[in-house]
Design an enzyme around this catalytic site. Structure first.
Site, short mmCIF file in Angstrom:
data_model
loop_
_atom_site.label_atom_id
_atom_site.label_comp_id
_atom_site.label_asym_id
_atom_site.label_seq_id
_atom_site.Cartn_x
_atom_site.Cartn_y
_atom_site.Cartn_z
CB CYS A 86 -1.01 -0.19 1.23
SG CYS A 86 -2.45 1.15 0.98
CG HIS A 175 -3.32 -3.40 3.30
ND1 HIS A 175 -2.54 -2.81 4.27
CD2 HIS A 175 -4.15 -2.35 2.96
CE1 HIS A 175 -2.24 -1.44 4.12
NE2 HIS A 175 -3.24 -1.27 3.21
CD GLU A 177 -0.58 -5.28 5.65
OE1 GLU A 177 -0.75 -4.31 6.06
OE2 GLU A 177 -0.76 -5.92 4.81
#
Length: 228
Positions: A86, A175, A177
């Site tokens: 990002c 994203h 994660e």
């Protein structure tokens, strides 16, 4: 050792440390927002630059971003494998000569799909994934990759979702994660608040399968490229 660059106290590394440790590597998290020092690159196997609420152009408000950019430039020059997530992907695009729209007409929020092109489907970062996979998005800005980069994926709302520079520097807009705690936190930050968690939990199994594959692939390819 893998280095995780945290640009925002509200944007932690999520599942990254667990996956890296499971592969047998040490992990160092650098809180760039707190002006923690960056390690010597000779000790580094791979780098993950995380997201943040700020934009790449807000250096006056967040002066530490210039230090992050400098560290990323040195990593690119040294050909250290790097994954920008990002804001991290936007910083990578900016450092390498691409551009970042802020705000962008291509913003996304919540669970979305990313579509790989032929290059993305053949890239080691996405090995084992279908041509279209579920991920999580939360961005108002978006990158245009530098001219020499290879575009790897897009989404219906955002034409540039993933790119690669050279052999091992990647920027992604999404994203991989995040976990439920991070998603719940982010939903509580804006005014008005957003219900990001319900959709995330409904798709968590498929999200985890794709996201953990991407992160594990990055760890594997970084380790292979940096092996003495």
């Amino acid at each position: 050792m893998f280095v995780l660059i945290q640009n925002d106290p509200q944007c932690p590394a999520g599942s990254c440390p667990e996956l890296i440790a499971a592969a047998g590597f040490a992990v160092q998290t650098v809180a760039a927002f707190a002006n923690e020092p960056f390690p010597e690159l000779a000790e580094v196997t791979g780098i993950i630059v995380l997201g943040g609420d700020m934009g790449v152009h807000e250096t006056e408000r967040f002066p530490y971003l210039e230090g992050v950019r400098g560290f990323m430039r040195r990593a690119l020059d040294a050909e250290i494998p790097l994954l920008g997530i990002c804001l991290g992907g936007q910083l990578l695009a900016q450092v390498a000569g691409g551009s970042v729209a802020s705000p962008s007409p291509h913003g996304e929020k919540g669970i979305q799909r990313v579509d790989l092109n032929d290059r993305g489907a053949a890239d080691p970062l996405f090995a084992g994934l279908p041509g279209s996979f579920v991920t999580f998005q939360l961005h108002n800005d978006s990158f245009t990759p530098p001219g020499e980069a290879l575009l790897l994926g897009s989404s219906p709302a955002c034409p540039a979702q993933a790119f690669r520079l050279g052999r091992s520097a990647y920027g992604v807009q999404f994203h991989p994660e995040v976990d439920p705690e991070i998603v719940a936190c982010w939903g509580n930050l804006p005014d008005p608040q957003l219900d990001l968690l319900t959709g995330f939990l409904a798709q968590k199994a498929v999200f985890d399968a794709a996201s953990r594959t991407i992160l594990a692939n990055f760890v594997r390819l970084a380790a292979g490229l940096r092996r003495p």
